[in-house]
Enzyme design. Structure first.
Site, PDB file in Angstrom:
ATOM      1  N   LYS A 184      -7.066 -21.228  63.302  1.00 53.68           N
ATOM      2  CA  LYS A 184      -8.015 -21.995  62.468  1.00 53.68           C
ATOM      3  C   LYS A 184      -7.923 -21.566  61.005  1.00 53.68           C
ATOM      4  CE  LYS A 184     -10.998 -22.912  66.438  1.00 53.68           C
ATOM      5  NZ  LYS A 184     -10.283 -22.164  67.503  1.00 53.68           N
TER       6      LYS A 184
HETATM    7  P1  OMP Z   1     -12.475 -21.630  77.158  1.00 57.46           P
HETATM    8  O1  OMP Z   1     -13.831 -22.149  76.825  1.00 57.46           O
HETATM    9  O2  OMP Z   1     -12.494 -20.251  77.732  1.00 57.46           O
HETATM   10  O3  OMP Z   1     -11.670 -22.594  77.966  1.00 57.46           O
HETATM   11  O4  OMP Z   1     -11.717 -21.439  75.762  1.00 57.46           O
HETATM   12  C1  OMP Z   1     -11.625 -22.418  74.784  1.00 57.46           C
HETATM   13  C2  OMP Z   1     -10.616 -22.051  73.710  1.00 57.46           C
HETATM   14  O5  OMP Z   1     -10.425 -23.185  72.856  1.00 57.46           O
HETATM   15  C3  OMP Z   1     -11.052 -20.904  72.795  1.00 57.46           C
HETATM   16  O6  OMP Z   1      -9.892 -20.216  72.374  1.00 57.46           O
HETATM   17  C4  OMP Z   1     -11.679 -21.608  71.611  1.00 57.46           C
HETATM   18  O7  OMP Z   1     -11.558 -20.873  70.411  1.00 57.46           O
HETATM   19  C5  OMP Z   1     -10.830 -22.886  71.520  1.00 57.46           C
HETATM   20  N1  OMP Z   1     -11.526 -24.060  70.949  1.00 57.46           N
HETATM   21  C6  OMP Z   1     -12.741 -24.479  71.457  1.00 57.46           C
HETATM   22  O8  OMP Z   1     -13.270 -23.930  72.422  1.00 57.46           O
HETATM   23  N2  OMP Z   1     -13.371 -25.526  70.865  1.00 57.46           N
HETATM   24  C7  OMP Z   1     -12.851 -26.222  69.820  1.00 57.46           C
HETATM   25  O9  OMP Z   1     -13.439 -27.195  69.361  1.00 57.46           O
HETATM   26  C8  OMP Z   1     -11.604 -25.822  69.310  1.00 57.46           C
HETATM   27  C9  OMP Z   1     -10.920 -24.789  69.918  1.00 57.46           C
HETATM   28  C10 OMP Z   1      -9.508 -24.619  69.508  1.00 57.46           C
HETATM   29  O10 OMP Z   1      -9.209 -24.871  68.347  1.00 57.46           O
HETATM   30  O11 OMP Z   1      -8.668 -24.371  70.344  1.00 57.46           O
END
Ligand code: OMP
Length: 281
Positions: free
Chosen positions: A102
């Site tokens: 990010k």
């Molecule tokens: P879980 O919730 O464990 O599946 O992880 C989600 C991953 O996606 C994490 O690494 C977050 O930082 C990332 N993420 C989000 O959860 N929401 C977003 O809107 C954007 C991201 C991202 O950019 O990947």
């Protein structure tokens, strides 16, 4: 510090080919928290790399992408970055890789962020925040074959604070304006957008603005987003989706069976994805 000699990239067509071959648009998030990995791995020389290696071996047949989130590595200092570098060397070259960092800053700084992820660590793509505008994003797009994944509508509750703001004298929300404006900064071969799975109901409208771009969709699994709704409203003629799940797969168990549970979990998601590819593509 390890030096990478290969400049690797994956084209849109190659990514689509992998999705078709594996019948999957799963991205496994390598959000490896040293405090959450199975106890027995802590004896290894590099527990974070050992965990990633075993997770990759267990899930590689069911996914098309891996997304290490930088926070998990940076929080361990130089050792964490070394684990990430080793992980990047281990991931097979036909898998799409996303540095979830990010980033985004004034031009010359963005250029160095891009060099870190694209040249030093050979990632295919990096997540970038749009807030600082065009000149903070373009330096990432200068790298031949590499991708920017721009945050549009994120999965968290706080996305409402700014992304959902109504633009004065317009029917658009701020995130819609981000999509409209930024899509001309790149093209469908080098620019994707992040849309949270928890916002699946917005995908129909989002597809009117960016019908052909790939979308990275995190938020299924631990955050409760619906894979079915994401597929139904978000899929385009080339699939156009990479759906990420991190915790639900990599921490499916924290015992000695963590690899077989991660395999089971990723296979389950892949099978569901296979059905949606048949139904909605
Ligand atoms: P879980 O919730 O464990 O599946 O992880 C989600 C991953 O996606 C994490 O690494 C977050 O930082 C990332 N993420 C989000 O959860 N929401 C977003 O809107 C954007 C991201 C991202 O950019 O990947």
């Amino acid at each position: 510090m390890r030096l990478f000699l290969c400049y690797k990239f994956m084209t849109r067509q190659e990514l689509i080919g992998q999705i078709k071959k594996k019948n999957s648009f799963l991205c496994v998030g390598l959000d490896t928290d040293i405090k959450k990995i199975p106890q027995h791995l802590l004896k290894a020389k590099d527990p974070v790399f050992e965990f990633n290696k075993q997770i990759i071996d267990a899930t590689v047949d069911y996914c098309v992408a891996y997304k290490p989130n930088l926070a998990f590595y940076e929080s361990l200092g130089s050792k964490g970055l070394e684990s990430l570098e080793k992980t990047m060397e281990y991931i097979p070259k036909d898998i799409f890789t996303i540095a979830d960092a990010k980033r985004g800053d004034i031009g010359n700084t963005s250029n160095l962020y891009a060099r870190a992820f694209f040249e030093h660590m050979a990632f295919d793509s990096v997540t970038v925040a749009p807030y600082m505008g065009e000149d903070s994003v373009l330096p990432f797009l200068d790298f031949n074959g590499k991708w920017v994944i721009l945050l549009a509508l994120t999965s968290n509750k706080g996305s409402a604070d700014f992304q959902d703001l109504q633009i004065e004298k317009s029917s658009s929300k701020l995130y819609e304006e981000v999509l409209r404006k930024s899509k001309s900064w790149g093209n469908i071969e080098n620019l994707m957008f992040v849309v949270g799975a928890t916002k699946a109901e917005k995908l129909k409208e989002i597809r009117k603005i960016v019908p052909d771009h790939f979308l990275l969709v995190p938020g299924v699994g631990a955050q409760g987003g619906s894979l079915k709704d994401v597929s139904k409203f978000g899929m385009n003629k080339d699939c156009g989706l990479l759906v990420n799940s991190s915790r639900a797969i990599i921490y499916a168990s924290n015992g000695k069976d963590f690899t077989s549970k991660a395999k089971e979990e990723s296979m389950k998601v892949q099978q569901e994805m296979g059905e949606y590819l048949n139904t909605y593509l």
